[in-house]
Write a protein that holds these residues in place. Sequence first.
Motif, PDB file in Angstrom:
ATOM      1  N   LEU A  54     -16.162   9.808  -6.074  1.00  0.00           N
ATOM      2  CA  LEU A  54     -17.383  11.440  -6.665  1.00  0.00           C
ATOM      3  C   LEU A  54     -16.931  11.622  -4.889  1.00  0.00           C
ATOM      4  CD1 LEU A  54     -20.384  11.684  -7.465  1.00  0.00           C
ATOM      5  CD2 LEU A  54     -21.355  10.267  -5.995  1.00  0.00           C
ATOM      6  N   LEU A  55     -17.423  13.220  -5.826  1.00  0.00           N
ATOM      7  CA  LEU A  55     -17.055  14.559  -4.574  1.00  0.00           C
ATOM      8  C   LEU A  55     -18.505  14.546  -3.765  1.00  0.00           C
ATOM      9  CD1 LEU A  55     -16.227  17.350  -7.292  1.00  0.00           C
ATOM     10  CD2 LEU A  55     -14.780  16.068  -5.579  1.00  0.00           C
ATOM     11  N   GLU A  56     -17.876  14.487  -2.713  1.00  0.00           N
ATOM     12  CA  GLU A  56     -19.462  14.251  -1.517  1.00  0.00           C
ATOM     13  C   GLU A  56     -20.372  15.436  -1.541  1.00  0.00           C
ATOM     14  OE1 GLU A  56     -18.791  14.612   2.410  1.00  0.00           O
ATOM     15  OE2 GLU A  56     -16.773  13.888   2.835  1.00  0.00           O
ATOM     16  N   ARG A  57     -21.575  14.057  -1.548  1.00  0.00           N
ATOM     17  CA  ARG A  57     -22.895  15.023  -2.123  1.00  0.00           C
ATOM     18  C   ARG A  57     -24.175  14.313  -1.158  1.00  0.00           C
ATOM     19  NH1 ARG A  57     -21.530  18.943  -5.386  1.00  0.00           N
ATOM     20  NH2 ARG A  57     -20.732  18.770  -8.069  1.00  0.00           N
ATOM     21  N   GLY A  58     -23.677  14.498  -0.343  1.00  0.00           N
ATOM     22  CA  GLY A  58     -25.170  14.014   0.684  1.00  0.00           C
ATOM     23  C   GLY A  58     -24.006  12.590   1.545  1.00  0.00           C
ATOM     24  N   ASN A  59     -25.288  11.410   1.229  1.00  0.00           N
ATOM     25  CA  ASN A  59     -24.868  10.607   2.137  1.00  0.00           C
ATOM     26  C   ASN A  59     -24.029   9.541   0.930  1.00  0.00           C
ATOM     27  OD1 ASN A  59     -25.397  11.729   4.551  1.00  0.00           O
ATOM     28  ND2 ASN A  59     -27.779  10.327   4.164  1.00  0.00           N
ATOM     29  N   THR A  60     -24.157  10.136  -0.229  1.00  0.00           N
ATOM     30  CA  THR A  60     -23.612   9.168  -1.245  1.00  0.00           C
ATOM     31  C   THR A  60     -22.242   9.170  -1.842  1.00  0.00           C
ATOM     32  OG1 THR A  60     -25.802   8.952  -2.553  1.00  0.00           O
ATOM     33  CG2 THR A  60     -23.977   8.056  -3.732  1.00  0.00           C
ATOM     34  N   SER A  61     -21.464   7.870  -1.616  1.00  0.00           N
ATOM     35  CA  SER A  61     -20.063   7.680  -2.018  1.00  0.00           C
ATOM     36  C   SER A  61     -19.686   7.051  -3.332  1.00  0.00           C
ATOM     37  CB  SER A  61     -19.429   7.384  -1.267  1.00  0.00           C
ATOM     38  OG  SER A  61     -19.464   6.551  -0.217  1.00  0.00           O
ATOM     39  N   PHE A  62     -19.303   7.228  -3.747  1.00  0.00           N
ATOM     40  CA  PHE A  62     -18.345   6.247  -5.321  1.00  0.00           C
ATOM     41  C   PHE A  62     -16.921   6.531  -5.294  1.00  0.00           C
ATOM     42  CE2 PHE A  62     -17.711   5.520  -9.810  1.00  0.00           C
ATOM     43  CZ  PHE A  62     -18.394   4.085  -9.861  1.00  0.00           C
ATOM     44  N   SER A  63     -16.144   5.088  -5.498  1.00  0.00           N
ATOM     45  CA  SER A  63     -14.616   5.252  -6.246  1.00  0.00           C
ATOM     46  C   SER A  63     -14.793   3.669  -6.723  1.00  0.00           C
ATOM     47  CB  SER A  63     -13.767   5.150  -4.759  1.00  0.00           C
ATOM     48  OG  SER A  63     -13.712   3.824  -4.094  1.00  0.00           O
ATOM     49  N   VAL A  64     -13.654   4.227  -7.648  1.00  0.00           N
ATOM     50  CA  VAL A  64     -13.525   2.810  -8.840  1.00  0.00           C
ATOM     51  C   VAL A  64     -11.249   3.149  -8.293  1.00  0.00           C
ATOM     52  CG1 VAL A  64     -12.895   1.685 -10.876  1.00  0.00           C
ATOM     53  CG2 VAL A  64     -15.293   3.325  -9.771  1.00  0.00           C
ATOM     54  N   ASN A  65     -10.900   1.605  -8.171  1.00  0.00           N
ATOM     55  CA  ASN A  65      -9.523   1.926  -8.174  1.00  0.00           C
ATOM     56  C   ASN A  65      -8.833   1.122  -8.844  1.00  0.00           C
ATOM     57  OD1 ASN A  65      -9.066   4.227  -5.749  1.00  0.00           O
ATOM     58  ND2 ASN A  65     -10.681   2.535  -4.853  1.00  0.00           N
ATOM     59  N   ILE A  66      -7.924   1.590  -9.835  1.00  0.00           N
ATOM     60  CA  ILE A  66      -7.327   0.647 -10.615  1.00  0.00           C
ATOM     61  C   ILE A  66      -5.474   0.571 -10.335  1.00  0.00           C
ATOM     62  CG2 ILE A  66      -8.708   0.090 -12.143  1.00  0.00           C
ATOM     63  CD1 ILE A  66      -7.635   2.071 -14.283  1.00  0.00           C
ATOM     64  N   GLY A  67      -5.089  -0.270 -10.799  1.00  0.00           N
ATOM     65  CA  GLY A  67      -3.430  -0.480 -10.430  1.00  0.00           C
ATOM     66  C   GLY A  67      -2.784  -1.996 -10.797  1.00  0.00           C
ATOM     67  N   LEU A  68      -1.877  -1.019 -11.685  1.00  0.00           N
ATOM     68  CA  LEU A  68      -0.808  -1.928 -11.988  1.00  0.00           C
ATOM     69  C   LEU A  68       0.453  -2.265 -10.785  1.00  0.00           C
ATOM     70  CD1 LEU A  68      -0.521  -1.161 -16.005  1.00  0.00           C
ATOM     71  CD2 LEU A  68      -1.412  -2.972 -14.549  1.00  0.00           C
ATOM     72  N   HIS A  69       1.395  -3.573 -10.346  1.00  0.00           N
ATOM     73  CA  HIS A  69       2.364  -3.417  -9.184  1.00  0.00           C
ATOM     74  C   HIS A  69       3.125  -4.574 -10.193  1.00  0.00           C
ATOM     75  CE1 HIS A  69       0.670  -6.586  -8.431  1.00  0.00           C
ATOM     76  NE2 HIS A  69       2.071  -7.352  -7.686  1.00  0.00           N
ATOM     77  N   HIS A  70       4.556  -4.157  -9.908  1.00  0.00           N
ATOM     78  CA  HIS A  70       5.758  -4.926 -10.884  1.00  0.00           C
ATOM     79  C   HIS A  70       7.124  -4.808  -9.424  1.00  0.00           C
ATOM     80  CE1 HIS A  70       9.546  -5.698 -13.758  1.00  0.00           C
ATOM     81  NE2 HIS A  70      10.020  -5.404 -12.935  1.00  0.00           N
ATOM     82  N   ARG A  71       7.284  -6.125  -8.871  1.00  0.00           N
ATOM     83  CA  ARG A  71       8.246  -6.265  -7.534  1.00  0.00           C
ATOM     84  C   ARG A  71       9.040  -7.028  -8.554  1.00  0.00           C
ATOM     85  NH1 ARG A  71       4.349  -8.648  -3.682  1.00  0.00           N
ATOM     86  NH2 ARG A  71       4.489  -6.594  -3.620  1.00  0.00           N
ATOM     87  N   GLU A  72      10.112  -6.702  -7.921  1.00  0.00           N
ATOM     88  CA  GLU A  72      11.967  -7.399  -8.636  1.00  0.00           C
ATOM     89  C   GLU A  72      12.370  -7.770  -7.104  1.00  0.00           C
ATOM     90  OE1 GLU A  72      13.490  -4.235 -10.230  1.00  0.00           O
ATOM     91  OE2 GLU A  72      12.324  -4.332 -11.894  1.00  0.00           O
ATOM     92  N   VAL A  73      12.145  -8.984  -6.329  1.00  0.00           N
ATOM     93  CA  VAL A  73      13.059 -10.011  -5.918  1.00  0.00           C
ATOM     94  C   VAL A  73      14.124 -10.829  -5.925  1.00  0.00           C
ATOM     95  CG1 VAL A  73      12.609 -11.128  -3.575  1.00  0.00           C
ATOM     96  CG2 VAL A  73      10.712 -10.260  -4.540  1.00  0.00           C
ATOM     97  N   PRO A  74      15.736  -9.993  -5.742  1.00  0.00           N
ATOM     98  CA  PRO A  74      16.739 -10.396  -6.552  1.00  0.00           C
ATOM     99  C   PRO A  74      16.891 -11.299  -5.601  1.00  0.00           C
ATOM    100  CG  PRO A  74      17.527  -7.671  -6.060  1.00  0.00           C
ATOM    101  CD  PRO A  74      15.715  -8.141  -5.378  1.00  0.00           C
ATOM    102  N   MET A  75      16.632 -11.889  -4.522  1.00  0.00           N
ATOM    103  CA  MET A  75      17.474 -12.648  -4.010  1.00  0.00           C
ATOM    104  C   MET A  75      16.967 -14.088  -4.075  1.00  0.00           C
ATOM    105  SD  MET A  75      17.928 -11.155   0.375  1.00  0.00           S
ATOM    106  CE  MET A  75      16.149 -12.621   0.700  1.00  0.00           C
ATOM    107  N   LEU A  76      15.532 -14.074  -4.616  1.00  0.00           N
ATOM    108  CA  LEU A  76      14.738 -15.283  -5.683  1.00  0.00           C
ATOM    109  C   LEU A  76      15.240 -15.043  -7.080  1.00  0.00           C
ATOM    110  CD1 LEU A  76      12.169 -14.745  -3.096  1.00  0.00           C
ATOM    111  CD2 LEU A  76      13.588 -16.632  -2.565  1.00  0.00           C
ATOM    112  N   ARG A  77      15.762 -14.228  -7.553  1.00  0.00           N
ATOM    113  CA  ARG A  77      15.891 -14.279  -8.551  1.00  0.00           C
ATOM    114  C   ARG A  77      13.842 -14.305  -9.450  1.00  0.00           C
ATOM    115  NH1 ARG A  77      21.104 -17.944  -8.769  1.00  0.00           N
ATOM    116  NH2 ARG A  77      22.529 -16.165  -8.485  1.00  0.00           N
TER     117      ARG A  77
END
Length: 91
Positions: A54-77
Amino acid sequence: MGSLAYGRQRQGNRVDAEMGYGLPVGDDLVGTPRVAVRASEYGNDYRVGYALGLLERGNTSFSVNIGLHHREVPMLRETNRGFASQATLGW
């Protein structure tokens, strides 16, 4: 694991890069698509996500975050994938 160097644990070389750009969504919101990469001698992380706030509107704030991740660790296969989300509301 890192090796010891002069009594401290060596962290190794690492490169982090993240990019995001806020775009208007209607009159009151901003959406931010994001992409990030972390590369090191121990593995690579790739992340994509989207934040809506939410763009700043007085004292109210709101946000939602979503994400995906992919991790590769070759030493551990090993490869890990995951999803994360977060929502905040303030007044």
